[in-house]
Design a protein around this motif. Structure first.
Motif, mmCIF file in Angstrom:
data_model
loop_
_atom_site.group_PDB
_atom_site.id
_atom_site.type_symbol
_atom_site.label_atom_id
_atom_site.label_comp_id
_atom_site.label_asym_id
_atom_site.label_seq_id
_atom_site.Cartn_x
_atom_site.Cartn_y
_atom_site.Cartn_z
ATOM 1 N N GLY A 1 70.750 81.363 99.617
ATOM 2 C CA GLY A 1 69.672 81.737 98.698
ATOM 3 C C GLY A 1 69.044 83.012 99.242
ATOM 4 N N GLU B 1 83.034 91.036 102.595
ATOM 5 C CA GLU B 1 83.140 92.270 103.390
ATOM 6 C C GLU B 1 84.591 92.520 103.809
ATOM 7 O OE1 GLU B 1 80.316 92.963 106.515
ATOM 8 O OE2 GLU B 1 78.619 92.408 105.251
ATOM 9 N N GLY C 1 67.889 85.931 107.718
ATOM 10 C CA GLY C 1 68.882 85.072 107.055
ATOM 11 C C GLY C 1 70.276 85.482 107.507
HETATM 12 P P1 ADP Z 1 71.644 79.237 104.330
HETATM 13 O O1 ADP Z 1 70.849 79.895 103.247
HETATM 14 O O2 ADP Z 1 72.565 78.180 103.810
HETATM 15 O O3 ADP Z 1 70.846 78.859 105.551
HETATM 16 P P2 ADP Z 1 72.638 81.370 106.030
HETATM 17 O O4 ADP Z 1 71.285 81.930 106.309
HETATM 18 O O5 ADP Z 1 73.406 80.754 107.148
HETATM 19 O O6 ADP Z 1 72.656 80.390 104.789
HETATM 20 O O7 ADP Z 1 73.510 82.592 105.421
HETATM 21 C C1 ADP Z 1 74.806 82.407 104.939
HETATM 22 C C2 ADP Z 1 75.349 83.767 104.532
HETATM 23 O O8 ADP Z 1 75.345 84.640 105.683
HETATM 24 C C3 ADP Z 1 76.797 83.702 104.032
HETATM 25 O O9 ADP Z 1 76.953 84.518 102.899
HETATM 26 C C4 ADP Z 1 77.559 84.285 105.208
HETATM 27 O O10 ADP Z 1 78.769 84.880 104.821
HETATM 28 C C5 ADP Z 1 76.571 85.326 105.705
HETATM 29 N N1 ADP Z 1 76.953 85.793 107.045
HETATM 30 C C6 ADP Z 1 76.957 85.105 108.196
HETATM 31 N N2 ADP Z 1 77.450 85.875 109.205
HETATM 32 C C7 ADP Z 1 77.778 87.070 108.641
HETATM 33 C C8 ADP Z 1 78.349 88.289 109.132
HETATM 34 N N3 ADP Z 1 78.698 88.427 110.419
HETATM 35 N N4 ADP Z 1 78.516 89.310 108.271
HETATM 36 C C9 ADP Z 1 78.197 89.189 106.964
HETATM 37 N N5 ADP Z 1 77.655 88.064 106.446
HETATM 38 C C10 ADP Z 1 77.459 87.025 107.256
#
Ligand code: ADP
Length: 395
Positions: free
Chosen positions: A208, A284, A326
């Motif tokens: 989100g 990406e 996030g």
């Molecule tokens: P939630 O809202 O479920 O807590 P998160 O804060 O863990 O979710 O964020 C999840 C998102 O972060 C996903 O789209 C994931 O691909 C992205 N993400 C995590 N690590 C990376 C990274 N190294 N590069 C790009 N996006 C990332």
């Protein structure tokens, strides 16, 4: 007084995320997830220090899963558990801060269930189970919406007839408040500024996504509204669309409300645009290989995010910094640079090297010399919930 331990619980309809937070330790003492609750595949996973373990708990509901957790928590806390903090998604207009849970506050939370029919009943299930298992402890509810209750009426009202607001609670509430509050406070600390006299733009970008304008420690506006669908492009959520889309789809395709609901919440966003994935990491990688859908999804995501941040700037008199947090905000140098590239009018520019290296839990400034501050600040909603619980224990 020895450092206190708070168990933080976040219950979904078929899952419980938990973390044991010690007030003096930066890392969680114990953390984990019970998932697929209510099914034969129910399972509990946990991590304590470097050790990871899991246990099948077939058929377990929230209460049974918490009962299985109990000895783990007691052992990790050395028998010293001081309170339980519960994440609750929606506090309506009733809750402007965290509150102690008792019959009165439970009734008020039940009354907000129509505003969050998917989330609040699941949160309540966990609260009720935990209160039965730990009746001697103080239980505290921390609401995603509470931080945004400081928005002025001109920011939270929709241009709809007043009766919908007065009698049915139709207004903008905003979510992710715990995260926006935590990271803006940390940003002030990291920048040696007084939180009570500072102004921030925040981009919380996980599955989100939302933006927030924080002035003198209070939310003045945010991109999510009545529900967490409004605003930015998200993993599977569309964010803003023309509200007439509903009647257009109903008229031209004969779609039901349920079908349109599923489309906007589960099939849209990065997933819908790319036709590939809701996960930014995968997008990406696909973009690197020339995937047109992934490239477009990233472009739309960043442009819409920049537009929202520029709109949030209306709530500020000055800008002490833009904060990224996030999973995406903390890790994706690409998303940060593509977004900031649209914000030249705010004077923003990044230092490419600082941007590239501030990932995987690192915090710090990434702006180019002489430009307004841009910070990466890892969020920690569990710690903020634990801090709120401790504050109520102290008073
Ligand atoms: P939630 O809202 O479920 O807590 P998160 O804060 O863990 O979710 O964020 C999840 C998102 O972060 C996903 O789209 C994931 O691909 C992205 N993400 C995590 N690590 C990376 C990274 N190294 N590069 C790009 N996006 C990332």
């Amino acid at each position: 007084m020895p450092a206190r331990n708070i168990l933080v619980i976040n219950c979904g309809s078929s899952s419980i995320k938990f973390a044991l937070v010690n007030e003096d330790q930066p890392q969680f003492v114990l953390s984990g997830l019970a998932e697929r609750l209510g099914s034969p595949e129910a399972e509990l996973h946990w991590q304590r220090g470097a050790d990871k373990d899991s246990l099948m708990i077939p058929g377990a509901d929230h209460r049974l899963a918490l009962a299985q957790l109990l000895p783990l928590v007691q052992s990790a806390a050395g028998g010293q558990l001081h309170g339980i903090g519960h994440r609750v998604v929606h506090g309506g207009e009733h809750f402007t801060t965290a509150c102690r849970l008792d019959e009165l506050t439970l009734t008020a939370i039940r009354a907000t269930a129509p505003l969050a029919p998917l989330h609040n009943p699941a949160n309540l299930q966990g609260i009720e189970a935990a209160m039965r298992l730990f009746p001697e402890l103080t239980h505290v509810a921390v609401f995603d919406t509470a931080f945004h209750q400081s928005m002025p009426e001109y920011a939270f009202r929709y241009a709809l007839p007043e009766v919908l607001y007065r009698e049915h609670g139709v207004r903008r509430y905003g979510f992710h408040g715990t995260s926006h509050r935590y990271v803006s406070q940390r940003a002030a600390e990291l920048s040696d500024l007084d939180y009570g006299h500072s102004s921030w733009l925040v981009a919380h970008l996980g599955n989100g996504c939302s933006t927030c304008a924080v002035v003198d420690g209070h939310s003045r506006d945010t991109s999510m509204g009545l529900t967490p669908l409004e605003g930015l492009v998200m993993g599977t959520r569309s964010g803003d669309v023309d509200p007439n889309l509903h009647s257009h789809l109903a008229r031209t395709l004969g779609w039901s409300l349920e079908r349109i609901d599923a489309l906007l919440n589960k099939e849209s966003g990065l997933l819908g645009l790319s036709g590939l994935s809701n996960d930014m990491r995968s997008l990406e990688q696909a973009r690197e290989q020339g995937h047109a859908g992934a490239t477009l999804a990233i472009e739309v995501f960043c442009y819409r995010l920049a537009k929202s941040l520029a709109a949030m700037a209306c709530a500020l008199n000055q800008l002490d910094g833009l904060i990224f947090t996030g999973g995406i905000g903390e890790n994706s140098a690409l998303i940060r640079s593509q977004t900031v590239a649209h914000l030249k009018l705010l004077g923003l520019a990044l230092d490419p090297q600082a941007n590239a290296k501030t990932v995987r839990g690192a915090a710090g400034p990434i702006q180019a010399a002489g430009h307004p501050r841009v910070l990466v600040v890892p969020t920690n909603e569990e710690r903020q919930i634990a801090l709120d619980t401790l504050e109520l224990l102290d008073h």
